[in-house]
Design a protein around this motif. Sequence first.
Motif, PDB file in Angstrom:
ATOM      1  N   UNK A   1      10.467   4.122 -11.750  1.00 52.22           N
ATOM      2  CA  UNK A   1       9.880   2.793 -12.260  1.00 52.22           C
ATOM      3  C   UNK A   1      10.498   1.565 -11.851  1.00 52.22           C
ATOM      4  N   UNK A   2      11.786   1.652 -11.972  1.00 55.03           N
ATOM      5  CA  UNK A   2      12.828   0.740 -11.636  1.00 55.03           C
ATOM      6  C   UNK A   2      12.769   0.086 -10.083  1.00 55.03           C
ATOM      7  N   UNK A   3      12.806   1.306  -9.181  1.00 57.87           N
ATOM      8  CA  UNK A   3      12.818   1.025  -7.804  1.00 57.87           C
ATOM      9  C   UNK A   3      11.263   0.461  -7.344  1.00 57.87           C
ATOM     10  N   UNK A   4      10.001   0.912  -8.049  1.00 63.51           N
ATOM     11  CA  UNK A   4       8.737   0.452  -7.971  1.00 63.51           C
ATOM     12  C   UNK A   4       8.837  -1.089  -8.202  1.00 63.51           C
ATOM     13  N   UNK A   5       9.440  -1.583  -9.481  1.00 61.70           N
ATOM     14  CA  UNK A   5       9.523  -2.811  -9.766  1.00 61.70           C
ATOM     15  C   UNK A   5      10.289  -3.769  -8.942  1.00 61.70           C
TER      16      UNK A   5
ATOM     17  N   UNK B   1       0.741  -1.259  -0.084  1.00 61.84           N
ATOM     18  CA  UNK B   1       0.134  -0.029   0.003  1.00 61.84           C
ATOM     19  C   UNK B   1       0.857   1.295  -0.121  1.00 61.84           C
ATOM     20  N   UNK B   2       1.969   1.187   0.919  1.00 59.07           N
ATOM     21  CA  UNK B   2       2.641   2.328   0.945  1.00 59.07           C
ATOM     22  C   UNK B   2       3.274   2.505  -0.609  1.00 59.07           C
ATOM     23  N   UNK B   3       4.039   1.328  -0.961  1.00 60.68           N
ATOM     24  CA  UNK B   3       4.723   1.329  -2.110  1.00 60.68           C
ATOM     25  C   UNK B   3       3.915   1.858  -3.462  1.00 60.68           C
ATOM     26  N   UNK B   4       2.693   1.527  -3.268  1.00 59.51           N
ATOM     27  CA  UNK B   4       1.954   2.114  -4.417  1.00 59.51           C
ATOM     28  C   UNK B   4       1.661   3.247  -4.388  1.00 59.51           C
ATOM     29  N   UNK B   5       1.623   4.165  -3.199  1.00 56.51           N
ATOM     30  CA  UNK B   5       1.339   5.330  -3.280  1.00 56.51           C
ATOM     31  C   UNK B   5       2.622   6.294  -3.487  1.00 56.51           C
ATOM     32  N   UNK B   6       3.748   5.694  -3.140  1.00 53.82           N
ATOM     33  CA  UNK B   6       4.916   6.543  -3.221  1.00 53.82           C
ATOM     34  C   UNK B   6       5.687   6.245  -4.726  1.00 53.82           C
ATOM     35  N   UNK B   7       5.077   4.967  -5.221  1.00 47.34           N
ATOM     36  CA  UNK B   7       5.675   4.577  -6.938  1.00 47.34           C
ATOM     37  C   UNK B   7       4.711   5.187  -7.759  1.00 47.34           C
ATOM     38  N   UNK B   8       3.465   4.847  -7.707  1.00 48.88           N
ATOM     39  CA  UNK B   8       2.448   5.306  -8.668  1.00 48.88           C
ATOM     40  C   UNK B   8       1.804   6.653  -8.591  1.00 48.88           C
ATOM     41  N   UNK B   9       1.399   6.839  -7.264  1.00 49.45           N
ATOM     42  CA  UNK B   9       0.622   8.260  -7.053  1.00 49.45           C
ATOM     43  C   UNK B   9       1.448   9.437  -7.010  1.00 49.45           C
ATOM     44  N   UNK B  10       2.441   9.295  -6.230  1.00 53.32           N
ATOM     45  CA  UNK B  10       3.354  10.475  -5.962  1.00 53.32           C
ATOM     46  C   UNK B  10       4.800  10.345  -6.657  1.00 53.32           C
ATOM     47  N   UNK B  11       5.048   9.440  -7.259  1.00 55.39           N
ATOM     48  CA  UNK B  11       6.445   9.234  -8.226  1.00 55.39           C
ATOM     49  C   UNK B  11       7.490   9.513  -7.404  1.00 55.39           C
TER      50      UNK B  11
END
Length: 121
Positions: A59-63, A45-55
């Motif tokens: 993209x590599x760190x999100x993966x 949940x944290x990662x989706x916000x930090x990676x997808x919503x807030x940038x």
Amino acid sequence: MGWVAVAVGGALGSLFRYGLSLLANQPGLPLGTWLANVLGSFLIGLLSVWGKEKGILSPELYLLFATGVMGGFTTFSTFSLEVVSFWGDGQIFRGMIYVLVSLVIGLLSCAAGIWLARQFQ
């Protein structure tokens, strides 16, 4: 580069889950698995916000973290994110059907695997 991030993250997540299971599991009580699922759900949940919503995450760190580490640590985290996303999009019924189908099919698949494995003892 995405493949490498997922592979490295998956290896790390698997090691974390194994370590947590060694530390937390008790006879008859898979506390390590439960903790991994709950913690993984929170972290994705944290990662989706930090990676997808807030940038905040590239993209590599999100993966690396969301797909790799969380995928290796627990797939339940991804399931949780998908259900909460359905709810957030106003698709409550679709989310509930997804939960029901996932649980029923998952449990039946597990039972089928146990049955099949026992046939070859």
